[in-house]
Design a protein around this motif. Structure first.
Motif, PDB file in Angstrom:
ATOM      1  N   TYR A   1       0.812  -1.223   0.000  1.00 53.81           N
ATOM      2  CA  TYR A   1       0.000   0.000   0.000  1.00 53.81           C
ATOM      3  C   TYR A   1       0.845   1.272   0.000  1.00 53.81           C
ATOM      4  O   TYR A   1       0.505   2.263  -0.650  1.00 53.81           O
ATOM      5  CB  TYR A   1      -0.892  -0.035   1.241  1.00 53.81           C
ATOM      6  N   ALA A   2       1.943   1.283   0.741  1.00 54.18           N
ATOM      7  CA  ALA A   2       2.596   2.539   1.110  1.00 54.18           C
ATOM      8  C   ALA A   2       3.198   3.343  -0.044  1.00 54.18           C
ATOM      9  O   ALA A   2       3.066   4.572  -0.044  1.00 54.18           O
ATOM     10  CB  ALA A   2       3.661   2.273   2.180  1.00 54.18           C
ATOM     11  N   PRO A   3       3.892   2.747  -1.027  1.00 53.00           N
ATOM     12  CA  PRO A   3       4.480   3.611  -2.062  1.00 53.00           C
ATOM     13  C   PRO A   3       3.454   4.452  -2.805  1.00 53.00           C
ATOM     14  O   PRO A   3       3.646   5.665  -2.984  1.00 53.00           O
ATOM     15  CB  PRO A   3       5.177   2.602  -2.993  1.00 53.00           C
ATOM     16  N   GLY A   4       2.349   3.826  -3.237  1.00 50.55           N
ATOM     17  CA  GLY A   4       1.325   4.600  -3.928  1.00 50.55           C
ATOM     18  C   GLY A   4       0.666   5.623  -3.030  1.00 50.55           C
ATOM     19  O   GLY A   4       0.477   6.780  -3.420  1.00 50.55           O
ATOM     20  N   ALA A   5       0.320   5.218  -1.809  1.00 51.86           N
ATOM     21  CA  ALA A   5      -0.334   6.142  -0.881  1.00 51.86           C
ATOM     22  C   ALA A   5       0.581   7.315  -0.544  1.00 51.86           C
ATOM     23  O   ALA A   5       0.106   8.445  -0.356  1.00 51.86           O
ATOM     24  CB  ALA A   5      -0.744   5.405   0.386  1.00 51.86           C
ATOM     25  N   ALA A   6       1.880   7.071  -0.476  1.00 50.86           N
ATOM     26  CA  ALA A   6       2.827   8.160  -0.198  1.00 50.86           C
ATOM     27  C   ALA A   6       2.847   9.162  -1.353  1.00 50.86           C
ATOM     28  O   ALA A   6       2.938  10.379  -1.135  1.00 50.86           O
ATOM     29  CB  ALA A   6       4.219   7.588   0.037  1.00 50.86           C
ATOM     30  N   VAL A   7       2.764   8.665  -2.581  1.00 54.35           N
ATOM     31  CA  VAL A   7       2.697   9.564  -3.742  1.00 54.35           C
ATOM     32  C   VAL A   7       1.444  10.433  -3.650  1.00 54.35           C
ATOM     33  O   VAL A   7       1.498  11.660  -3.825  1.00 54.35           O
ATOM     34  CB  VAL A   7       2.710   8.750  -5.052  1.00 54.35           C
ATOM     35  N   GLY A   8       0.307   9.817  -3.360  1.00 54.72           N
ATOM     36  CA  GLY A   8      -0.928  10.590  -3.231  1.00 54.72           C
ATOM     37  C   GLY A   8      -0.856  11.616  -2.124  1.00 54.72           C
ATOM     38  O   GLY A   8      -1.311  12.760  -2.277  1.00 54.72           O
TER      39      GLY A   8
ATOM     40  N   GLY B   1       5.081  20.278  -0.854  1.00 53.75           N
ATOM     41  CA  GLY B   1       6.171  20.791  -0.036  1.00 53.75           C
ATOM     42  C   GLY B   1       6.335  20.128   1.308  1.00 53.75           C
ATOM     43  O   GLY B   1       7.336  20.349   1.988  1.00 53.75           O
ATOM     44  N   VAL B   2       5.364  19.325   1.735  1.00 53.98           N
ATOM     45  CA  VAL B   2       5.460  18.654   3.030  1.00 53.98           C
ATOM     46  C   VAL B   2       6.249  17.359   2.857  1.00 53.98           C
ATOM     47  O   VAL B   2       5.937  16.556   1.975  1.00 53.98           O
ATOM     48  CB  VAL B   2       4.057  18.336   3.598  1.00 53.98           C
ATOM     49  N   PRO B   3       7.280  17.117   3.680  1.00 51.03           N
ATOM     50  CA  PRO B   3       8.033  15.865   3.557  1.00 51.03           C
ATOM     51  C   PRO B   3       7.131  14.667   3.847  1.00 51.03           C
ATOM     52  O   PRO B   3       6.309  14.694   4.754  1.00 51.03           O
ATOM     53  CB  PRO B   3       9.129  15.994   4.623  1.00 51.03           C
ATOM     54  N   VAL B   4       7.292  13.624   3.057  1.00 53.84           N
ATOM     55  CA  VAL B   4       6.531  12.387   3.219  1.00 53.84           C
ATOM     56  C   VAL B   4       7.518  11.234   3.343  1.00 53.84           C
ATOM     57  O   VAL B   4       8.513  11.174   2.620  1.00 53.84           O
ATOM     58  CB  VAL B   4       5.580  12.148   2.033  1.00 53.84           C
ATOM     59  N   VAL B   5       7.246  10.338   4.278  1.00 54.60           N
ATOM     60  CA  VAL B   5       8.063   9.148   4.457  1.00 54.60           C
ATOM     61  C   VAL B   5       7.219   7.924   4.121  1.00 54.60           C
ATOM     62  O   VAL B   5       6.112   7.771   4.640  1.00 54.60           O
ATOM     63  CB  VAL B   5       8.598   9.029   5.900  1.00 54.60           C
ATOM     64  N   CYS B   6       7.744   7.084   3.249  1.00 53.01           N
ATOM     65  CA  CYS B   6       7.130   5.791   2.960  1.00 53.01           C
ATOM     66  C   CYS B   6       7.924   4.747   3.724  1.00 53.01           C
ATOM     67  O   CYS B   6       9.087   4.490   3.406  1.00 53.01           O
ATOM     68  CB  CYS B   6       7.161   5.517   1.461  1.00 53.01           C
ATOM     69  N   LEU B   7       7.323   4.162   4.760  1.00 52.80           N
ATOM     70  CA  LEU B   7       7.999   3.171   5.596  1.00 52.80           C
ATOM     71  C   LEU B   7       7.479   1.792   5.211  1.00 52.80           C
ATOM     72  O   LEU B   7       6.316   1.467   5.464  1.00 52.80           O
ATOM     73  CB  LEU B   7       7.740   3.471   7.074  1.00 52.80           C
ATOM     74  N   ILE B   8       8.331   0.977   4.607  1.00 54.66           N
ATOM     75  CA  ILE B   8       7.890  -0.279   4.011  1.00 54.66           C
ATOM     76  C   ILE B   8       8.953  -1.349   4.191  1.00 54.66           C
ATOM     77  O   ILE B   8      10.148  -1.037   4.306  1.00 54.66           O
ATOM     78  CB  ILE B   8       7.570  -0.062   2.512  1.00 54.66           C
TER      79      ILE B   8
ATOM     80  N   GLU C   1       7.159  12.816 -10.697  1.00 59.85           N
ATOM     81  CA  GLU C   1       6.441  13.975 -10.152  1.00 59.85           C
ATOM     82  C   GLU C   1       7.328  14.847  -9.259  1.00 59.85           C
ATOM     83  O   GLU C   1       6.859  15.847  -8.708  1.00 59.85           O
ATOM     84  CB  GLU C   1       5.225  13.491  -9.357  1.00 59.85           C
ATOM     85  N   ASN C   2       8.584  14.445  -9.080  1.00 62.43           N
ATOM     86  CA  ASN C   2       9.548  15.190  -8.250  1.00 62.43           C
ATOM     87  C   ASN C   2       8.986  15.481  -6.860  1.00 62.43           C
ATOM     88  O   ASN C   2       8.938  16.621  -6.389  1.00 62.43           O
ATOM     89  CB  ASN C   2       9.961  16.502  -8.926  1.00 62.43           C
ATOM     90  N   LEU C   3       8.571  14.422  -6.171  1.00 67.06           N
ATOM     91  CA  LEU C   3       7.927  14.554  -4.873  1.00 67.06           C
ATOM     92  C   LEU C   3       8.929  14.340  -3.741  1.00 67.06           C
ATOM     93  O   LEU C   3       9.794  13.463  -3.826  1.00 67.06           O
ATOM     94  CB  LEU C   3       6.790  13.529  -4.756  1.00 67.06           C
ATOM     95  N   PRO C   4       8.806  15.091  -2.640  1.00 74.02           N
ATOM     96  CA  PRO C   4       9.751  14.975  -1.528  1.00 74.02           C
ATOM     97  C   PRO C   4       9.451  13.775  -0.628  1.00 74.02           C
ATOM     98  O   PRO C   4       9.117  13.910   0.553  1.00 74.02           O
ATOM     99  CB  PRO C   4       9.558  16.292  -0.774  1.00 74.02           C
ATOM    100  N   ILE C   5       9.559  12.575  -1.205  1.00 74.86           N
ATOM    101  CA  ILE C   5       9.274  11.352  -0.467  1.00 74.86           C
ATOM    102  C   ILE C   5      10.579  10.652  -0.119  1.00 74.86           C
ATOM    103  O   ILE C   5      11.445  10.475  -0.978  1.00 74.86           O
ATOM    104  CB  ILE C   5       8.395  10.395  -1.297  1.00 74.86           C
ATOM    105  N   THR C   6      10.709  10.253   1.127  1.00 76.81           N
ATOM    106  CA  THR C   6      11.827   9.423   1.554  1.00 76.81           C
ATOM    107  C   THR C   6      11.324   7.993   1.693  1.00 76.81           C
ATOM    108  O   THR C   6      10.476   7.711   2.537  1.00 76.81           O
ATOM    109  CB  THR C   6      12.407   9.896   2.899  1.00 76.81           C
ATOM    110  N   PHE C   7      11.811   7.114   0.848  1.00 79.48           N
ATOM    111  CA  PHE C   7      11.445   5.701   0.926  1.00 79.48           C
ATOM    112  C   PHE C   7      12.392   5.011   1.902  1.00 79.48           C
ATOM    113  O   PHE C   7      13.585   4.882   1.614  1.00 79.48           O
ATOM    114  CB  PHE C   7      11.515   5.053  -0.459  1.00 79.48           C
ATOM    115  N   VAL C   8      11.865   4.622   3.048  1.00 76.47           N
ATOM    116  CA  VAL C   8      12.652   3.926   4.059  1.00 76.47           C
ATOM    117  C   VAL C   8      12.262   2.455   4.012  1.00 76.47           C
ATOM    118  O   VAL C   8      11.129   2.096   4.360  1.00 76.47           O
ATOM    119  CB  VAL C   8      12.405   4.508   5.467  1.00 76.47           C
ATOM    120  N   VAL C   9      13.180   1.619   3.598  1.00 76.81           N
ATOM    121  CA  VAL C   9      12.901   0.193   3.430  1.00 76.81           C
ATOM    122  C   VAL C   9      13.514  -0.581   4.590  1.00 76.81           C
ATOM    123  O   VAL C   9      14.726  -0.587   4.785  1.00 76.81           O
ATOM    124  CB  VAL C   9      13.444  -0.333   2.091  1.00 76.81           C
TER     125      VAL C   9
END
Length: 526
Positions: free
Chosen positions: A409-416, A423-430, A448-456
């Motif tokens: 669920y998390a990668p797509g939901a983090a994009v949304g 501009g708000v930092p988003v963390v995808c914890l997966i 989309e050049n989104l400020p997401i940090t993917f933490v695996v």
């Protein structure tokens, strides 16, 4: 010629839709004519899988507080997004899915047409509101009914399907949207009875669920007025960060259940009392709640559990109306809340000796990235934090590890989420296993050049399931899928990469560095 496809997009814009997640196909080309005609009035985001489109719409709605749309083709496009729709239904998240449909003169004939299903509408009907556009003149009515189904009462997904031969038909200008009658009249005659019951109680406890989203200030004021500890389910976390009355802990914990059992009045607000929050260990020891005051927007939900005062109402409106009638008194709420917070955190180690360290990693993310949005998947640190964790932003902690529990669920939901909060930092914890369910949406974040940090969280397998199998004395089987080479995967996605040990200070140091676009971080949790 202005077609159904063009008018549909115009109708979405008129109803507040500003983002569409979708993968174009031969059965939705006319819908994309409508998107192109709309120009910059609506944004289109291309996921890598239709399930990802649904998860993106889910994450967007949770953060934006309004629905997005997903465009999918008939047949496999719709079946691919079904999982995301079911997740949204479980968590009361509005999303509109618009799908193609085969030519109307071929439906139900079993001719083997491209993307053919026996009956798409019948397949969707048990899950949510679904409707077929059969007359261009009635397109506006179809949209109005879909939006009412999504937003009036308990939110959730809705579906509209359009035959390929209907999409390109001429369509008149749509009438203005009908305003949905979403407001539920307050039971004014019962408010004084509810207030009297609360005022006379000596040990009130509030159970707050996802239904308090957007009404956090009312919750805080009411809790302070009646001096009541507030137990927050997963979907309510962040509502009262650091507050003296907050109990950001699972009601599945023994210490929290003790607090509930010792109360002489329970006030349950916007919570379905679901087992993955209230009895995740399936031991049947949930305290008796039949004497509770229960507030919920959904009549069907209210009927599922006995309650002394079941009240069908919007949570925020009722709390605001009720608060002035309450009498401020010292019920030792702060002391009771503090005691259970301490006990609940200590209880994690008795459940699993690894949980305290996993929780510290989540808290390190929060502290290194203040007021970030953390979107979780079904992975060990998320399970630990769902038991006990306080987030510093209302609505900023959500995941699919409760309720329907869709892995990946998390990668797509983090994009949304990132699109909904520019501009708000988003963390995808997966976890490494969950990442392999939907790795392509990482690339969407780059597009989309989104400020997401993917933490695996890389523990090289389905560790949570393996532990459950051991506890059940079942030989561990199927829980060791080989993980991706995370560094090379990040390189293939053109993302900056870093690797850290399971060390909160090392993790915080990496997260504290400036971020430009998405980035990828592996935590070695072996």
């Amino acid at each position: 010629m202005t077609t159904v496809g063009i008018r549909l997009v115009e109708g979405l814009i008129a109803r507040g839709i500003d983002t569409v997640f979708g993968i174009p196909g031969v059965h939705t080309i006319e819908l994309y004519r409508g998107l192109a005609a709309a120009g910059d009035k609506i944004r289109h985001v291309t996921p890598r899988h239709e399930q990802g489109a649904g998860f993106m719409a889910d994450g967007y709605a949770r953060v934006a507080g309004k629905p997005a749309a997903a465009f999918v083709i008939t047949g496999p496009g719709l079946t691919n997004i079904l999982t995301a729709m079911a997740q949204a239904r479980a968590d009361s998240v509005p999303m509109l899915v618009v799908s193609g449909l085969g030519r109307s003169d071929t439906l139900g004939k079993g001719l083997g047409r491209l993307h053919e299903l026996p009956d798409q509408g019948a397949m969707i009907a048990p899950l949510c509101h679904t409707e077929t556009v059969t007359d261009p003149k009635k397109l506006g009515e179809v949209l109005d009914r879909a939006f009412a189904a999504m937003t009036a009462g308990r939110p959730g997904p809705a579906h509209i399907q359009i035959s390929t031969n209907m999409m390109g038909q001429p369509c008149p200008e749509l009438p203005p949207p009908v305003v949905s009658g979403s407001a539920v009249p307050l039971p004014l005659g019962r408010l004084r009875s509810l207030a009297t019951t609360l005022n006379e109680a000596e040990r009130v406890v509030i159970l707050a669920g996802g239904g308090i989203r957007g009404a956090e200030q009312h919750l805080v004021r009411l809790a302070e007025s009646i001096d009541a500890p507030v137990v927050q389910t997963v979907n309510a976390r962040g509502a009262m960060f650091g507050h003296r009355l907050a109990v950001p802990a699972s009601p599945s914990l023994t210490s929290v259940r003790k607090l509930i059992a010792e109360a002489d009045q329970i006030l349950a607000i916007g919570t379905e009392l679901g087992p993955t929050d209230y009895d995740m260990y399936v031991n049947g020891r949930v305290p008796n709640l039949s004497n509770m005051i229960r507030i919920d927007i959904c009549a069907e939900q209210l009927a599922r559990h006995p309650a002394r005062f079941p009240v069908k109402a919007d949570a925020g409106a009722l709390m605001a109306a009720l608060m002035p009638m309450t009498i401020r008194a010292n019920r030792e709420g702060s002391e009771r809340a503090a005691a259970v917070r301490e006990a609940a955190r200590a209880e994690l180690a008795t459940l699993n000796p690894m949980m305290p360290a996993q929780l510290e990693m989540v808290e390190a993310i929060r502290d290194a990235m203040p007021e970030a949005i953390i979107v979780g998947d079904s992975t060990q640190p998320v399970y630990a934090a769902n038991l006990f964790y306080d987030h510093d932003r209302p609505g900023g902690w959500f995941n699919a590890a409760t309720g329907y529990g869709a892995l990946g669920y998390a990668p797509g939901a983090a994009v949304g989420a990132a699109i909904a909060a520019p501009g708000v930092p988003v963390v995808c914890l997966i976890g490494d296993g969950g990442l392999q369910f939907s790795p392509g949406e990482v690339r969407t974040a780059l597009d989309e050049n989104l400020p997401i940090t993917f933490v695996v969280w890389n523990n090289a397998g389905f560790r949570e399931i393996a532990e459950a199998m051991r506890q059940a004395k079942v030989p561990v089987l199927g829980c060791d899928p080989s993980p991706l080479d995370m560094e090379h995967f990040a390189m293939a996605c053109d993302l900056p990469f870093a690797r850290v040990a399971q060390d909160p200070s090392e993790l915080a140091e990496i997260l504290d560095t400036p971020q430009d676009g998405p980035r990828f971080l592996e935590v070695q949790a072996l």
